[in-house]
Design a protein around this motif. Structure first.
Motif, short mmCIF file in Angstrom:
data_model
loop_
_atom_site.label_atom_id
_atom_site.label_comp_id
_atom_site.label_asym_id
_atom_site.label_seq_id
_atom_site.Cartn_x
_atom_site.Cartn_y
_atom_site.Cartn_z
N SER A 575 50.24 -35.09 -40.53
CA SER A 575 50.32 -33.63 -40.42
C SER A 575 51.70 -33.13 -40.83
CB SER A 575 50.01 -33.18 -38.99
OG SER A 575 50.94 -33.71 -38.07
N SER A 576 52.74 -33.87 -40.46
CA SER A 576 54.10 -33.45 -40.81
C SER A 576 54.31 -33.47 -42.32
CB SER A 576 55.12 -34.36 -40.12
OG SER A 576 56.43 -34.00 -40.48
N THR A 577 53.86 -34.55 -42.97
CA THR A 577 54.02 -34.65 -44.42
C THR A 577 53.20 -33.59 -45.13
OG1 THR A 577 54.37 -37.05 -44.21
CG2 THR A 577 53.85 -36.20 -46.40
N ALA A 578 51.96 -33.40 -44.71
CA ALA A 578 51.07 -32.44 -45.37
C ALA A 578 51.60 -31.01 -45.26
CB ALA A 578 49.68 -32.53 -44.78
N GLN A 579 52.15 -30.66 -44.11
CA GLN A 579 52.57 -29.28 -43.88
C GLN A 579 54.00 -28.99 -44.30
OE1 GLN A 579 50.96 -27.38 -40.09
NE2 GLN A 579 50.58 -29.53 -39.62
N LYS A 580 54.84 -30.02 -44.36
CA LYS A 580 56.26 -29.77 -44.60
C LYS A 580 56.80 -30.38 -45.90
CE LYS A 580 57.88 -31.26 -40.60
NZ LYS A 580 58.80 -31.47 -39.46
N ARG A 581 55.95 -30.99 -46.69
CA ARG A 581 56.40 -31.58 -47.94
C ARG A 581 55.47 -31.16 -49.09
NH1 ARG A 581 60.28 -31.88 -45.51
NH2 ARG A 581 61.62 -33.67 -45.04
N ASP A 582 55.99 -31.26 -50.30
CA ASP A 582 55.22 -30.92 -51.50
C ASP A 582 54.40 -32.15 -51.90
OD1 ASP A 582 54.21 -30.21 -53.94
OD2 ASP A 582 56.10 -29.45 -54.74
N ILE A 583 53.11 -32.10 -51.62
CA ILE A 583 52.30 -33.29 -51.86
C ILE A 583 51.92 -33.44 -53.34
CG2 ILE A 583 51.42 -33.44 -49.52
CD1 ILE A 583 48.91 -32.05 -50.35
N SER A 584 52.32 -32.48 -54.17
CA SER A 584 52.16 -32.68 -55.61
C SER A 584 53.33 -33.47 -56.20
CB SER A 584 52.05 -31.33 -56.32
OG SER A 584 53.29 -30.63 -56.26
N ASP A 585 54.37 -33.67 -55.39
CA ASP A 585 55.53 -34.44 -55.83
C ASP A 585 55.22 -35.93 -55.67
OD1 ASP A 585 58.03 -35.83 -55.92
OD2 ASP A 585 59.07 -33.95 -55.50
N PRO A 586 55.27 -36.72 -56.73
CA PRO A 586 54.92 -38.16 -56.63
C PRO A 586 55.74 -38.89 -55.58
CG PRO A 586 55.14 -37.50 -58.93
CD PRO A 586 55.62 -36.34 -58.12
N GLN A 587 57.00 -38.48 -55.38
CA GLN A 587 57.84 -39.16 -54.40
C GLN A 587 57.30 -38.99 -52.99
OE1 GLN A 587 60.52 -41.15 -55.29
NE2 GLN A 587 60.38 -41.82 -53.16
N ARG A 831 62.91 -35.04 -58.35
CA ARG A 831 63.37 -33.93 -59.20
C ARG A 831 64.08 -32.83 -58.43
NH1 ARG A 831 58.78 -31.36 -62.39
NH2 ARG A 831 60.57 -30.44 -63.47
N TYR A 832 63.83 -32.76 -57.11
CA TYR A 832 64.32 -31.60 -56.37
C TYR A 832 65.16 -32.02 -55.16
CZ TYR A 832 60.40 -29.59 -58.97
OH TYR A 832 59.54 -29.22 -59.96
N THR A 833 65.99 -31.11 -54.72
CA THR A 833 66.68 -31.24 -53.44
C THR A 833 65.79 -30.59 -52.37
OG1 THR A 833 68.89 -31.22 -54.40
CG2 THR A 833 68.70 -30.52 -52.10
N VAL A 834 65.47 -31.33 -51.34
CA VAL A 834 64.57 -30.83 -50.30
C VAL A 834 65.42 -30.36 -49.11
CG1 VAL A 834 62.65 -31.36 -48.76
CG2 VAL A 834 62.75 -32.39 -51.05
N VAL A 875 60.43 -25.36 -45.44
CA VAL A 875 60.95 -26.41 -46.32
C VAL A 875 60.96 -25.87 -47.75
CG1 VAL A 875 60.64 -28.74 -47.19
CG2 VAL A 875 60.09 -28.22 -44.80
N PHE A 876 62.10 -26.04 -48.42
CA PHE A 876 62.26 -25.55 -49.80
C PHE A 876 62.58 -26.72 -50.73
CE2 PHE A 876 63.65 -22.30 -46.81
CZ PHE A 876 62.90 -21.19 -47.20
N TYR A 877 61.95 -26.71 -51.90
CA TYR A 877 62.28 -27.65 -52.97
C TYR A 877 63.15 -26.89 -53.96
CZ TYR A 877 59.18 -31.36 -51.37
OH TYR A 877 58.61 -32.38 -50.63
N LEU A 878 64.42 -27.32 -54.12
CA LEU A 878 65.41 -26.55 -54.85
C LEU A 878 65.97 -27.31 -56.05
CD1 LEU A 878 67.60 -25.26 -51.85
CD2 LEU A 878 65.54 -24.20 -52.81
N THR A 879 66.45 -26.53 -57.03
CA THR A 879 67.33 -27.05 -58.08
C THR A 879 68.45 -26.03 -58.25
OG1 THR A 879 66.19 -25.91 -59.89
CG2 THR A 879 65.41 -28.13 -59.32
N ASP A 880 69.45 -26.41 -59.05
CA ASP A 880 70.45 -25.41 -59.39
C ASP A 880 69.87 -24.49 -60.46
OD1 ASP A 880 70.62 -26.76 -61.82
OD2 ASP A 880 72.46 -27.82 -61.28
N ARG A 881 70.62 -23.53 -60.93
CA ARG A 881 70.11 -22.56 -61.89
C ARG A 881 69.74 -23.20 -63.24
NH1 ARG A 881 71.83 -17.27 -60.28
NH2 ARG A 881 71.04 -17.09 -58.15
#
Length: 916
Positions: A575-587, A831-834, A875-881
């Motif tokens: 439940s934690s992974t499903a709700q708080k992480r991007d499950i389309s991210d392979p990592q 790819r992202y900073t979580v 939870v945010f998946y971020l990159t720089d500009r």
């Protein structure tokens, strides 16, 4: 009842009626009202002071308030009769009686209880009695009293009680306050001869039916974490019901008389009085703290009442949790007393071979190992039967389950009395453990029988670790039940899924049940998943250690023990992974699969997750959570099932694109042009129906004149939200503006997928719920939301003043203190900073966090929003500009610091700045 208040200490300190009467003889109407109001206030203050000095003296406080009310009513009556409407020679019909009804009639009142009165006249009220009643009521209202009243002749009183069992119950507890005593004697005599002399069985049945309906209305559990002290299951009204029935059937005058007529033992009377005193103390504190007639013990009041009753923290439990645990234990005592009381009634009023309250059983099972059947219920032949072999304390429940029997209340009474016989030797007995495991893993109704075991005190004695969570509450808005009740409900849901009763709601879990290797692993894991709640440390880690100790005792193999311990340790992982992480991210999938490692564990974990969330309480499971959990399960299953042969990322993307092209009916050049604009991550992040809808949405927008700035809103009941799609030239701050607009419109974003096309267009898909937590159903609300989002897309900044006005904690969340926290993880994604933010939930929180990210020149690619009662986890998946993972320590620290500041409520930000 003349001695009702004799035990009250120093009654004149509450009110000195004689002294006040002398002053009222010379007073006019205004002066009288002022004097009475002053003495009512000072009397209440004295009662409140005594309650602070003796915080558990609930019955004494209730009696003191009733005593004070009596004196005020008597003084007010005499003032009206002697000063306002004097008469030298009242006729036979100009007599008036003041009767107290209901709880006031019992001599029990909370500080803000209504004053229930009956004005009784010999016949129809005369002009003089009408004037007296009217003047008296206006005077009492001027004092601020809430009066519930009726005006009836003696004949009308009797007729009302014959027609209505509620009126009959109120009349059962009438008490003379003031006025004509001969009228009181007449009313009492006629009530006894004309009403109570009727069918006692009918009255008992009516009161029990009323009790059941009240329980259903209040939640049908005495372990609801915000209980109703007066009306809830295990509350004061249940105790009152016992007394009403005893009074109606046996003319008892007090609870102590229930012993004399054999309905309660002396030990049970002591339990009755302790529970009553505690519950009355809680109710009186609740009224005082709320400043009104509040009966629901909500989170807002629990902490303060725990403090008023001198609770302190102990063994990892906060004072409020210890207070509520004691509350639930007293509520359980009320349930035990009710069972014992009803058993006695059943014996006395049921006809031969029939039962007063339950249907008869049609078949008679054989081979009950010495137990008996008493009118279809499992019974014990004698007390010695249980003491001869204490394992029978477990066996009784196993037989009840196996033969679909109820246990006779008298047998439950005996089992509860002998539960202390369950010691270390009984717990180590293989037969006892096998019987317990039979009950726990029963395909029939394990939750019902386990609840009986819990109510009788057997469950906690046989599994002491479970005994530690009996009546254990968690002081938060997420959990609706105590830990033991949550666990038993989860076991019941598990059995229902196994029987196929929930296949429409949980098709995947129902199918998986047929494929698991050991069903008892799953049942034991559900039993133990929260076994360490309330202890220091992570309850999952501590619980896994408890599982390693208990499973061998229950008869599980070493392999089963290891599996149960793993499930307890990681029961929140899915439940934690499903709700708080991007499950389309392979990592995300790689990390999850690395932890799970096997298909069997994945299946078990899925089913455990479903019942755990559903058993939290009504509304905690929804289609959106179900979809997230299913998506993660399917992605992980593919990796685990195919191993190194699983489809590669590009193969999966190609398959999704092929299906989308077919669904759209587009030719290859047209679809290829569309697909080439979108990043690979888009095709893995969005469900197929959204991909097709987005394609048509983008095509229509591109066909319009000028730069496309398109918005589309589609209610999606199957996902429990409204899909808000935005297609517009990408620019910094876009998500912040949209989030602010949605917040100001009363919406709540629960998930956000943010994409940028190769030619610089933003394509964002947001799932938005209305204020009730569902998809927008009102067309006007939908139009208002669309207008706000369009304005944000056009560049309108959200009003800072309006956002700050909304940035207050949700009303009930104010009872909880949550220190904001920000966690940065650069390993959770390739790819992202979580970044994860924990804070107290409030309106406009997401908008303020998005603004902080925008101000620090970071770009949001996806946002995952979860709420657990008063706690928000965003939870945010971020990159720089430039689209790169943020590696700079200084940049990361700036983001973390800004988010931490934004997570604070505005008032705390100001105080923190002042402190700096």
């Amino acid at each position: 009842m003349s001695g009702l208040f004799d035990s009250l200490a120093n009654r004149r300190a509450i009110i000195d009626r004689r002294s006040l009467a002398d002053r009222l003889r010379e007073a006019d109407r205004a002066e009288a009202a002022g004097l009475l109001k002053e003495k009512l206030a000072s009397g209440r203050a004295e009662i409140a002071r005594r309650l602070i000095d003796q915080p558990y003296a609930g019955t004494e406080s209730a009696a003191a308030t009733a005593f004070l009310t009596d004196q005020i009513l008597r003084l007010a009556h005499d003032f009206v009769v002697e000063r306002l409407h004097p008469t030298s020679a009242p006729g036979a019909d100009e007599r008036l009686l003041l009767l107290a009804l209901g709880g006031y009639g019992r001599g029990e009142m909370a500080p803000h209880s209504d004053v229930d009165l009956s004005f009784v006249t010999p016949a129809k009220a005369t002009g003089w009695t009408g004037q007296v009643i009217e003047s008296l009521l206006y005077l009492l209202w001027d004092l601020g009293l809430t009066i519930g009243h009726s005006v009836r002749s003696v004949d009308e009183v009797i007729a009302a009680t014959l027609d209505d069992h509620t009126a009959r119950t109120a009349m059962l507890e009438t008490r003379y306050i003031w006025g004509d005593e001969r009228l009181h004697e007449e009313v009492q005599a006629r009530f006894q001869s004309e009403v109570i002399a009727g069918d006692v069985r009918k009255f008992v049945t009516e009161k029990l039916d009323e009790r059941e309906a009240r329980h259903v209305r209040m939640g049908d559990s005495r372990y609801v974490v915000e209980p109703n002290v007066k009306e809830g299951k295990g509350g004061l009204r249940d105790l009152h019901t016992l007394f009403w029935i005893g009074k109606y059937a046996y003319r008892v005058r007090s609870a102590a008389d229930l012993v004399d007529v054999g309905l309660l033992s002396r030990t049970e009377l002591g339990q009755f009085q302790r529970a009553e005193r505690f519950l009355w103390a809680v109710r009186c504190h609740l009224h005082t703290v709320a400043g009104r007639a509040e009966e629901r013990l909500t989170f807002d009041y629990q902490r303060e009442i725990a403090e008023r009753m001198n609770y302190s923290g102990r063994h990892g439990n906060a004072p409020v949790e210890r207070f509520m645990k004691h509350y639930f234990l007293h509520a359980r005592t009320v349930g035990d007393l009710t069972g014992a009381f009803l058993a006695q009634l059943d014996e006395r009023f049921a006809k031969r071979g029939r039962r007063l309250m339950f249907p008869t059983l049609r078949r008679r099972p054989r081979n009950l190992n010495g137990f008996m059947l008493d009118r279809g219920r499992l019974a014990v032949p004698s007390d010695d039967f249980l003491t001869e072999d204490p394992v029978r304390l477990i066996e009784a429940f196993q037989l009840a389950d196996a033969h679909n029997l109820e246990i006779h209340p008298m047998a439950l009474r005996a089992i509860a009395r002998h539960a202390k016989l369950i010691d270390a030797s009984v717990r180590a007995e293989p037969r006892a453990n096998a019987l317990f495991l039979d009950v726990l893993t029963s395909p029939r109704r394990p939750d019902v029988v386990l609840r009986w075991m819990n109510e009788a005190g057997v469950f906690g004695r046989f599994v002491p670790d479970f005994g530690r969570v009996v009546a254990q509450m968690q002081f938060d808005m997420y959990h609706h039940y105590t830990v033991d009740e949550h666990t038993i409900r989860a076991i019941g849901l598990l059995a229902r899924i196994e029987r196929g009763e929930l296949k429409d709601e949980h098709k995947l879990a129902t199918g998986l049940f047929k494929r698991i290797a050991s069903r008892r692993v799953l049942y034991v894991a559900v039993l133990l998943h929260d076994i360490a709640k309330g202890r220091p440390g992570d309850h999952s880690v501590v619980g896994a250690e408890i599982a390693k100790k208990l499973c061998p005792r229950f008869g599980l193999t070493p392999a089963e023990t290891e599996q149960v311990a793993w499930l307890v340790r990681w029961h929140l992982l899915l439940s934690s992974t499903a709700q708080k992480r991007d499950i389309s991210d392979p990592q995300t999938i790689r990390d999850f699969v690395e932890r799970v490692k096997s298909l069997e564990r994945l299946r078990l974990l899925h089913i455990l997750t479903v019942v755990d969330i559903r058993a939290v309480g009504p509304g905690t499971w929804n289609s959106w959570k179900g979809q997230l959990i299913t998506n993660l399960f399917e992605a992980a299953e593919e990796v685990l099932r195919l191993g190194h042969k699983q489809r590669g990322r590009q193969d999966r993307i190609a398959a999704v694109q092929e299906d989308a092209a077919a669904g759209l009916g587009w030719d290859l050049p047209r679809f290829s042009a569309h697909a080439s604009r979108l990043a690979d991550s888009y095709w893995l992040a969005e469900p197929p129906q959204v991909i097709e809808r987005n394609a048509r949405f983008v095509a229509n927008a591109d066909a319009s004149d000028g730069p496309p700035r398109a918005v589309e809103l589609v209610p999606q009941p199957d996902r429990g939200a409204t899909l808000v799609s935005i297609y517009t030239p990408d620019e910094p701050g876009l998500f912040y503006r949209i989030a602010g607009a949605i917040s100001l419109s009363g919406g709540n974003i629960i998930d956000a997928r943010i994409h940028t096309t190769a030619d610089g267009m933003a394509l964002d898909n947001l799932l938005v719920q209305d204020s009730l937590g569902g998809p927008y159903g009102d067309p006007r609300q939908l139009a208002r939301l669309e207008k706000a989002v369009r304005a944000a897309v056009e560049g309108q900044e959200p009003s800072v003043e309006r956002l700050e006005a909304r940035a207050l904690p949700l009303l009930r969340a104010e009872a909880f203190s949550i220190e904001p926290a920000v966690f940065v993880d650069n390993k959770a994604s390739g790819r992202y900073t979580v970044v994860e933010v924990n804070a107290r939930d409030r309106a406009a929180l997401l908008s303020e966090l998005a603004k902080a990210i925008f101000d620090n020149e970071a770009t949001i690619h996806s946002a995952h929003i979860a709420t657990y009662g008063e706690r928000a986890v965003d939870v945010f998946y971020l990159t720089d500009r430039d689209g790169r993972k943020i590696e700079s320590i200084f940049h990361l620290e700036a983001i973390r610091s800004s988010l931490l500041h934004a997570a604070l409520e505005p008032g705390r930000r100001d105080s923190d700045l002042a402190a700096e």
